[in-house]
Design a protein around this motif. Structure first.
Motif, short mmCIF file in Angstrom:
data_model
loop_
_atom_site.label_atom_id
_atom_site.label_comp_id
_atom_site.label_asym_id
_atom_site.label_seq_id
_atom_site.Cartn_x
_atom_site.Cartn_y
_atom_site.Cartn_z
N SER A 130 92.07 16.95 -32.87
CA SER A 130 92.34 16.16 -34.07
C SER A 130 93.14 16.95 -35.08
N ALA A 131 92.86 18.24 -35.18
CA ALA A 131 93.60 19.11 -36.09
C ALA A 131 95.03 19.31 -35.59
N GLN A 132 95.19 19.45 -34.29
CA GLN A 132 96.53 19.60 -33.71
C GLN A 132 97.36 18.35 -34.00
N PHE A 133 96.74 17.18 -33.86
CA PHE A 133 97.42 15.93 -34.17
C PHE A 133 97.81 15.89 -35.64
N ALA A 134 96.87 16.25 -36.52
CA ALA A 134 97.14 16.22 -37.96
C ALA A 134 98.24 17.20 -38.33
N LEU A 135 98.22 18.38 -37.72
CA LEU A 135 99.25 19.39 -38.02
C LEU A 135 100.61 18.90 -37.52
N GLY A 136 100.62 18.26 -36.38
CA GLY A 136 101.85 17.64 -35.89
C GLY A 136 102.39 16.65 -36.90
N TRP A 155 102.77 20.45 -31.55
CA TRP A 155 101.36 20.21 -31.87
C TRP A 155 100.88 18.86 -31.35
N TYR A 156 101.74 17.86 -31.40
CA TYR A 156 101.37 16.57 -30.79
C TYR A 156 101.07 16.76 -29.31
N ARG A 157 101.91 17.55 -28.63
CA ARG A 157 101.73 17.76 -27.20
C ARG A 157 100.40 18.44 -26.90
N LYS A 158 100.05 19.43 -27.71
CA LYS A 158 98.79 20.13 -27.49
C LYS A 158 97.61 19.15 -27.58
N ALA A 159 97.65 18.29 -28.60
CA ALA A 159 96.58 17.30 -28.76
C ALA A 159 96.64 16.25 -27.66
N ALA A 160 97.85 15.80 -27.33
CA ALA A 160 98.03 14.77 -26.30
C ALA A 160 97.50 15.22 -24.96
N GLN A 161 97.73 16.49 -24.64
CA GLN A 161 97.27 17.02 -23.36
C GLN A 161 95.75 17.13 -23.29
N GLN A 162 95.10 17.06 -24.45
CA GLN A 162 93.64 17.02 -24.48
C GLN A 162 93.12 15.58 -24.48
N GLY A 163 94.05 14.61 -24.40
CA GLY A 163 93.64 13.21 -24.34
C GLY A 163 93.56 12.51 -25.68
N HIS A 164 94.12 13.12 -26.74
CA HIS A 164 94.09 12.50 -28.07
C HIS A 164 95.06 11.33 -28.09
N ALA A 165 94.53 10.10 -28.20
CA ALA A 165 95.36 8.90 -28.04
C ALA A 165 96.43 8.78 -29.11
N ASN A 166 96.10 9.06 -30.38
CA ASN A 166 97.10 8.95 -31.44
C ASN A 166 98.25 9.93 -31.22
N LEU A 171 103.74 11.10 -29.56
CA LEU A 171 104.63 11.83 -28.66
C LEU A 171 105.54 10.84 -27.93
N GLY A 172 104.98 9.71 -27.55
CA GLY A 172 105.79 8.66 -26.94
C GLY A 172 106.89 8.19 -27.88
N ARG A 173 106.54 8.00 -29.14
CA ARG A 173 107.52 7.57 -30.14
C ARG A 173 108.65 8.58 -30.28
N ILE A 174 108.29 9.85 -30.31
CA ILE A 174 109.30 10.90 -30.47
C ILE A 174 110.24 10.94 -29.27
N TYR A 175 109.69 10.80 -28.06
CA TYR A 175 110.56 10.75 -26.88
C TYR A 175 111.44 9.49 -26.91
#
Length: 336
Positions: A130-136, A155-166, A171-175
């Motif tokens: 959650s912190a990785q997502f927020a920092l992203g 940072w989004y990737r780090k959170a995404a790879q842990q299964g963080h849906a947001n 990350l999808g939006r950025i790609y």
């Protein structure tokens, strides 16, 4: 209530009453969650406080939460910050993130985006998703740090790879947009799907748009409707509007005006300007006053077509008394 839970509480209590902080924390949690005892937030606070005052970081965080939310005590953001800080300074990642959020919102402390980032980073570096997502997000939008899309992606990737849906959705939006990474529609779909399958409404809508437009996947109107519906049923206004539009045009579903109006109305009632304009169009030949009502709502949000139609209604005296001055006012707004 299972007998073994009651027995567990009995022994936790014995240890807690002898001053064992770990037992006090667990006993507080039992009262907090109603496990082995009747739920009692005040009693939970009592035991969390005993452990917190002995320096137990997890209990300090829990006590901070109680003060933040008004659980078992009067809500007191400053007191929440006090306990979050104690736990955060001991390295508790959840408390670091909570403290960062308080600085970001100015709750219990003066708003300070840089300080928010500092504490968020500490939690993120410990692997808190959650912190990785927020920092992203901080890097994505330049809040408390200079905007840096590449760092946001990291940072989004780090959170995404842990299964963080947001984080997966972002990350999808950025790609999809090619910001901070090379544009890759297929990669965008990959991350949207991961989040969508976890029930993230924004990701479900975005995945639906990918299917609707053939971006990163083969165009498939039925599949688009499937994902719009999932997001719409969660209350996402833009998905409700698009689902309504699909029913109206008969794209991916059989044409059904009644269903179209149903979903467009849901979006309009949430303040979605395009839906409000569309709903006004639906009423235009049935109920002029109702049409004007919805045109006005959309027009006041700056929707140009609604401004023009509202002006036209004033000009023709349809649904409102004829008023040339008001007609010119709204048509000018649309023209500008």
């Amino acid at each position: 209530m299972p007998e073994n839970d009651k027995e567990a509480v009995k022994w936790y209590r014995k240890a807690a009453e002898q001053g064992l902080a770990a037992a006090q924390l667990v006993l507080g949690a039992c009262y907090d969650n109603g496990e082995g005892v009747a739920e009692d937030k005040k009693e939970a606070v009592k035991w969390y406080r005993k452990a917190a005052e002995q320096g137990d970081a997890a209990a300090q965080f829990k006590l901070g939460n109680c003060y933040y939310n008004g659980w078992g005590v009067d809500e007191d953001k400053r007191e929440a910050v006090k306990w979050y800080r104690k736990a955060a300074e001991q390295g508790d990642a959840a408390a670091q993130l909570a403290l960062g959020a308080c600085y970001a919102k100015g709750e219990g402390v003066a708003e300070d985006k840089s300080e928010a980032v500092k504490w968020c980073r500490k939690a993120a570096e410990q692997g808190d998703a959650s912190a990785q997502f927020a920092l992203g997000g901080c890097y994505d939008y330049g809040e408390g740090v200079a905007e840096d899309k590449k760092e946001a992606v990291k940072w989004y990737r780090k959170a995404a790879q842990q299964g963080h849906a947001n984080a997966q959705c972002n990350l999808g939006r950025i790609y999809g947009l090619g910001r901070g990474v090379k544009q890759d529609k297929k990669e965008a779909v990959k991350w949207y799907r991961m989040a969508a399958e976890q029930g993230d409404a924004n990701a479900q809508f975005n995945l639906g748009m990918c299917y609707a437009n053939g971006g990163g996947v083969k165009q498939d109107k039925k599949e688009a409707v499937k994902w719009f519906r999932k997001a719409a049923e969660q209350g996402l206004a833009q998905a409700q509007f698009f689902l309504g539009a699909c029913y109206g045009a008969g794209k991916g579903v059989p044409q059904d005006v009644e269903m179209a109006v149903k979903w467009i109305r849901k979006a309009a009632e949430q303040g979605h300007a395009e839906a409000q304009f569309s709903l006004g169009r639906c009423y235009a030949n049935i109920d002029r006053k109702e049409a004007v009502k919805w045109f006005r709502k959309a027009a006041e949000q700056g929707q140009a077509e609604a401004q023009f139609f509202l002006g036209a209604c004033y000009g023709a005296g349809k649904g409102v008394p004829q008023d040339v001055e008001m007609a010119v006012k709204w048509i000018r707004k649309a023209a500008e």
